[in-house]
Design an enzyme around this catalytic site. Structure first.
Site, PDB file in Angstrom:
ATOM      1  N   SER A 122       1.003  -1.312  -0.321  1.00 64.79           N
ATOM      2  CA  SER A 122       0.015  -0.141  -0.114  1.00 64.79           C
ATOM      3  C   SER A 122       1.016   1.514  -0.135  1.00 64.79           C
ATOM      4  O   SER A 122       0.384   2.575   0.066  1.00 64.79           O
ATOM      5  CB  SER A 122      -0.481  -0.053   1.076  1.00 64.79           C
ATOM      6  OG  SER A 122      -0.396   0.252   1.945  1.00 64.79           O
ATOM      7  N   ASN A 149      -2.291  -2.523  13.235  1.00 68.02           N
ATOM      8  CA  ASN A 149      -3.264  -2.768  13.219  1.00 68.02           C
ATOM      9  C   ASN A 149      -3.833  -1.830  13.975  1.00 68.02           C
ATOM     10  O   ASN A 149      -4.663  -0.647  13.268  1.00 68.02           O
ATOM     11  CB  ASN A 149      -4.174  -4.166  13.260  1.00 68.02           C
ATOM     12  CG  ASN A 149      -3.513  -5.147  12.711  1.00 68.02           C
ATOM     13  OD1 ASN A 149      -3.541  -5.149  12.059  1.00 68.02           O
ATOM     14  ND2 ASN A 149      -4.643  -6.276  13.003  1.00 68.02           N
ATOM     15  N   THR A 176     -40.766  25.619 -10.459  1.00 64.67           N
ATOM     16  CA  THR A 176     -41.184  24.464  -9.713  1.00 64.67           C
ATOM     17  C   THR A 176     -40.951  24.078 -11.534  1.00 64.67           C
ATOM     18  O   THR A 176     -41.258  24.539 -12.236  1.00 64.67           O
ATOM     19  CB  THR A 176     -42.250  24.261  -8.919  1.00 64.67           C
ATOM     20  OG1 THR A 176     -43.191  24.988  -9.696  1.00 64.67           O
ATOM     21  CG2 THR A 176     -42.032  25.253  -7.863  1.00 64.67           C
ATOM     22  N   SER A 195     -14.085  25.826 -27.076  1.00 60.87           N
ATOM     23  CA  SER A 195     -13.874  24.681 -27.528  1.00 60.87           C
ATOM     24  C   SER A 195     -12.921  24.596 -28.669  1.00 60.87           C
ATOM     25  O   SER A 195     -12.804  25.944 -29.190  1.00 60.87           O
ATOM     26  CB  SER A 195     -15.526  24.534 -28.081  1.00 60.87           C
ATOM     27  OG  SER A 195     -15.181  23.804 -29.161  1.00 60.87           O
ATOM     28  N   LYS A 242     -17.712  28.897 -28.030  1.00 58.03           N
ATOM     29  CA  LYS A 242     -18.046  28.482 -27.070  1.00 58.03           C
ATOM     30  C   LYS A 242     -17.462  29.618 -25.751  1.00 58.03           C
ATOM     31  O   LYS A 242     -15.915  29.487 -25.961  1.00 58.03           O
ATOM     32  CB  LYS A 242     -17.413  27.088 -27.162  1.00 58.03           C
ATOM     33  CG  LYS A 242     -18.674  26.285 -27.713  1.00 58.03           C
ATOM     34  CD  LYS A 242     -20.045  26.407 -27.415  1.00 58.03           C
ATOM     35  CE  LYS A 242     -20.084  25.616 -25.910  1.00 58.03           C
ATOM     36  NZ  LYS A 242     -20.438  24.331 -26.951  1.00 58.03           N
ATOM     37  N   ASN A 296     -17.469  27.012 -22.374  1.00 50.26           N
ATOM     38  CA  ASN A 296     -17.922  26.108 -21.904  1.00 50.26           C
ATOM     39  C   ASN A 296     -17.785  26.490 -19.987  1.00 50.26           C
ATOM     40  O   ASN A 296     -17.006  26.637 -19.722  1.00 50.26           O
ATOM     41  CB  ASN A 296     -17.407  25.181 -21.769  1.00 50.26           C
ATOM     42  CG  ASN A 296     -18.075  24.853 -23.264  1.00 50.26           C
ATOM     43  OD1 ASN A 296     -19.062  24.669 -23.575  1.00 50.26           O
ATOM     44  ND2 ASN A 296     -17.114  24.390 -24.391  1.00 50.26           N
ATOM     45  N   TYR A 325      -9.487  -6.805  12.541  1.00 48.23           N
ATOM     46  CA  TYR A 325      -8.522  -6.425  11.533  1.00 48.23           C
ATOM     47  C   TYR A 325      -8.398  -7.912  10.517  1.00 48.23           C
ATOM     48  O   TYR A 325      -8.642  -8.774  10.692  1.00 48.23           O
ATOM     49  CB  TYR A 325      -6.960  -6.300  11.979  1.00 48.23           C
ATOM     50  CG  TYR A 325      -6.529  -5.473  10.590  1.00 48.23           C
ATOM     51  CD1 TYR A 325      -6.756  -3.912  10.517  1.00 48.23           C
ATOM     52  CD2 TYR A 325      -5.407  -6.471   9.248  1.00 48.23           C
ATOM     53  CE1 TYR A 325      -5.648  -3.455   8.491  1.00 48.23           C
ATOM     54  CE2 TYR A 325      -4.995  -6.211   8.843  1.00 48.23           C
ATOM     55  CZ  TYR A 325      -5.288  -4.560   8.275  1.00 48.23           C
ATOM     56  OH  TYR A 325      -4.616  -4.391   6.909  1.00 48.23           O
ATOM     57  N   GLN A 375      -7.190  -2.661   3.762  1.00 44.97           N
ATOM     58  CA  GLN A 375      -6.151  -1.440   3.107  1.00 44.97           C
ATOM     59  C   GLN A 375      -6.962  -0.964   1.915  1.00 44.97           C
ATOM     60  O   GLN A 375      -5.685   0.430   2.314  1.00 44.97           O
ATOM     61  CB  GLN A 375      -4.838  -2.463   2.787  1.00 44.97           C
ATOM     62  CG  GLN A 375      -4.315  -1.880   1.926  1.00 44.97           C
ATOM     63  CD  GLN A 375      -2.762  -2.980   2.081  1.00 44.97           C
ATOM     64  OE1 GLN A 375      -1.704  -3.133   2.407  1.00 44.97           O
ATOM     65  NE2 GLN A 375      -2.336  -3.170   0.714  1.00 44.97           N
TER      66      GLN A 375
HETATM   67  N1  ARG Z   1      -1.377  -1.387   5.062  1.00 41.21           N
HETATM   68  C1  ARG Z   1      -1.836  -1.689   5.977  1.00 41.21           C
HETATM   69  C2  ARG Z   1      -3.438  -1.570   5.992  1.00 41.21           C
HETATM   70  O1  ARG Z   1      -3.233  -0.339   5.186  1.00 41.21           O
HETATM   71  C3  ARG Z   1      -1.331  -1.410   7.324  1.00 41.21           C
HETATM   72  C4  ARG Z   1      -2.038  -2.797   8.443  1.00 41.21           C
HETATM   73  C5  ARG Z   1      -1.417  -4.289   8.496  1.00 41.21           C
HETATM   74  N2  ARG Z   1      -1.777  -4.926   8.775  1.00 41.21           N
HETATM   75  C6  ARG Z   1      -1.211  -6.461   8.843  1.00 41.21           C
HETATM   76  N3  ARG Z   1      -1.685  -7.048   9.844  1.00 41.21           N
HETATM   77  N4  ARG Z   1      -1.197  -7.039   8.123  1.00 41.21           N
HETATM   78  O2  ARG Z   1      -4.523  -1.864   6.002  1.00 41.21           O
END
Ligand code: ARG
Length: 471
Positions: A32, A119, A164, A286, A292, A294, A326, A331
């Site tokens: 992530s 978590n 209306t 345009s 135009k 817009n 969790y 994520q």
């Molecule tokens: N990147 C994870 C999220 O956004 C962080 C928590 C991950 N925890 C885990 N036990 N894999 O939720």
């Protein structure tokens, strides 16, 4: 699945129990960091408070605490200078920062994670991040609302048709219409302030799901981070994202309001209505049609409402089948939430700039109100005051309107003798009620369209804004 380096070689922070390395694609699929790095400030702030608390309860020494806090401050500088090397192998913002801390300060860096888990860490980061963003939005609402009040005051006596069914209904003042927008946004801001109470609670201390065996002091961390209170249950703390859903709900509703306003601006800036001129800086041209201009900003705000509605549904669906506590599903909360925030913020900013710049074409608005038999209800009310029952007066005025349509004459353009064909109760004083000014001024009560009422409503709204900061 292909094997690459071992997890130890990849410098994973959880590689201990693994005997083969993560598949390259899986690593990218599960990471992530590309999006959650935008919470780096909150992650560092949370870690510094955690370390401070751990030292106070004797889990870290003061030297360890200082090394951690200073190391994290340096990392923040590296990130802000664009020098930080984000690594997908390190999965997320939390492990990237922690690994870098250990690089910098050695083994002490590995102690930071004592008594917590990613978590509770991630749940804390998102809440801190959202809280910061909500503060900015509170101000954006205020700015936009003040712009609306100023314009409403200036246009308190400007007459336009009220609609209306998008058909001319009765004359209203433009200031009154602007105050309707104001009310919509006032409620949106109220919802934002109310939701903040539930966003600003601290999950930290829930650890993975059950709490921790260390003698942590959650009240202290809570105070350091400026939360209003702790999440009372560790399982709930790491698992629920209702605060994010609630934000998306209020964002979707507010975008819906902005979208309705946008729709009116798009209509009113068209050549057919021509009620409003939108300065060129909010418009584009345009590439094929030279004439135009817009109204892109309102069109885009209207269009972007769809994605925020979508984010609300994404988060509700994300949550609906998750068992406690969790799950990695969570994520997926971030991208919808980030985009809902970015979209609402961007739209509020665009509107904050655009509203004070609206240029009403007062004569065109007035002429449109004059043309559409907008004072027909006023004539009916006039006949009621002369002793005729409302249903009968409705019928009489209906006939007068039919005559006007045929003769292409508005009620106020008819002579007294023309009007008298429909009722001999009609006298010379009828013209007072058939004028547009007479019509709007007669609706003179709280919430009515009379110019005096618009000015009084602006004054009340200003006072409420000044007194409490809350409209
Ligand atoms: N990147 C994870 C999220 O956004 C962080 C928590 C991950 N925890 C885990 N036990 N894999 O939720």
């Amino acid at each position: 699945m292909s094997k690459t380096m071992t997890d130890k070689q990849q410098n994973k922070l959880w590689g201990g129990r693994f005997s083969e390395s993560t598949d390259q694609f899986v690593q990218e699929f599960t990471a992530s960091v590309n999006f959650d790095q935008r919470m780096y400030r909150q992650d560092i702030f949370g870690s510094q408070a955690h370390a401070t608390m751990l030292a106070e309860v004797g889990v870290l020494t003061e030297e360890e605490r200082d090394a951690i806090i200073n190391g994290l401050a340096e990392i923040q500088k590296e990130i802000e200078a664009g020098e930080f090397q984000w690594s997908v192998a390190l999965e997320d913002v939390h492990m990237n920062i922690e690994a870098r801390l250990t690089d910098k300060i050695g083994i002490t860096g590995k102690k930071l994670h004592t008594g917590r888990s990613r978590n509770d860490q991630v749940a804390t980061d998102i809440r801190l991040w959202l809280r910061d963003e909500m503060l900015i939005m509170e101000e954006q609402y205020l700015y936009l609302m003040q712009g609306l009040l100023n314009l409403a005051e200036r246009e308190a006596a400007t007459i336009m048709p009220g609609f209306t069914h998008l058909q001319t209904a009765q004359p209203v003042t433009f200031g009154h219409h602007l105050l309707a927008w104001f009310e919509m946004l006032k409620r949106d801001r109220e919802r934002l302030l109310d939701a903040k109470k539930r966003v600003n609670r601290m999950p930290l201390g829930a650890a993975a799901l059950a709490g921790t065996t260390y003698p942590i002091n959650r009240q202290r961390t809570c105070e350091l981070l400026g939360f209003d209170g702790v999440c009372e249950n560790s399982l709930d703390a790491v698992s629920d994202r209702d605060f994010a859903i609630e934000f998306c709900a209020l964002a979707a509703l507010s975008m819906t309001h902005l979208s309705r306003i946008s729709e009116e601006l798009v209509l009113w800036t068209s050549a057919q209505f021509n009620f409003i001129n939108l300065p060129d800086r909010f418009c584009t041209g345009s590439s094929i049609m030279p004439q135009k201009k817009n109204p892109d900003v309102p069109e885009l705000v209207r269009g972007k409402t769809g994605r925020v509605n979508g984010h609300l549904i994404s988060l509700l669906t994300l949550m609906k089948s998750q068992p406690l506590a969790y799950n990695k599903d969570n994520q997926e909360d971030k991208e919808p939430l980030y985009d809902a925030v970015d979209t609402l913020k961007g739209s509020l900013r665009a509107f904050g700039d655009m509203i004070p710049a609206l240029e009403p074409n007062r004569e065109v608005m007035r002429e449109a109100a004059r043309r559409g038999f907008a004072t027909a209800t006023d004539l009916a009310d006039y006949l009621v005051r002369k002793g005729i029952a409302f249903r009968d007066s409705h019928e009489i005025v209906g006939k007068a309107v039919a005559y006007g349509v045929e003769k292409k004459k508005d009620l106020s353009d008819m002579s007294l003798s023309e009007l008298k064909q429909f009722s001999d109760q009609i006298e010379d004083d009828v013209f007072d009620v058939l004028t547009l000014e007479g019509s709007v001024s007669a609706r003179n009560h709280i919430g009515g369209t009379a110019p005096d009422q618009v000015r009084a409503a602006v004054a009340r709204a200003r006072e409420a804004l000044d007194n409490t900061g809350n409209a």
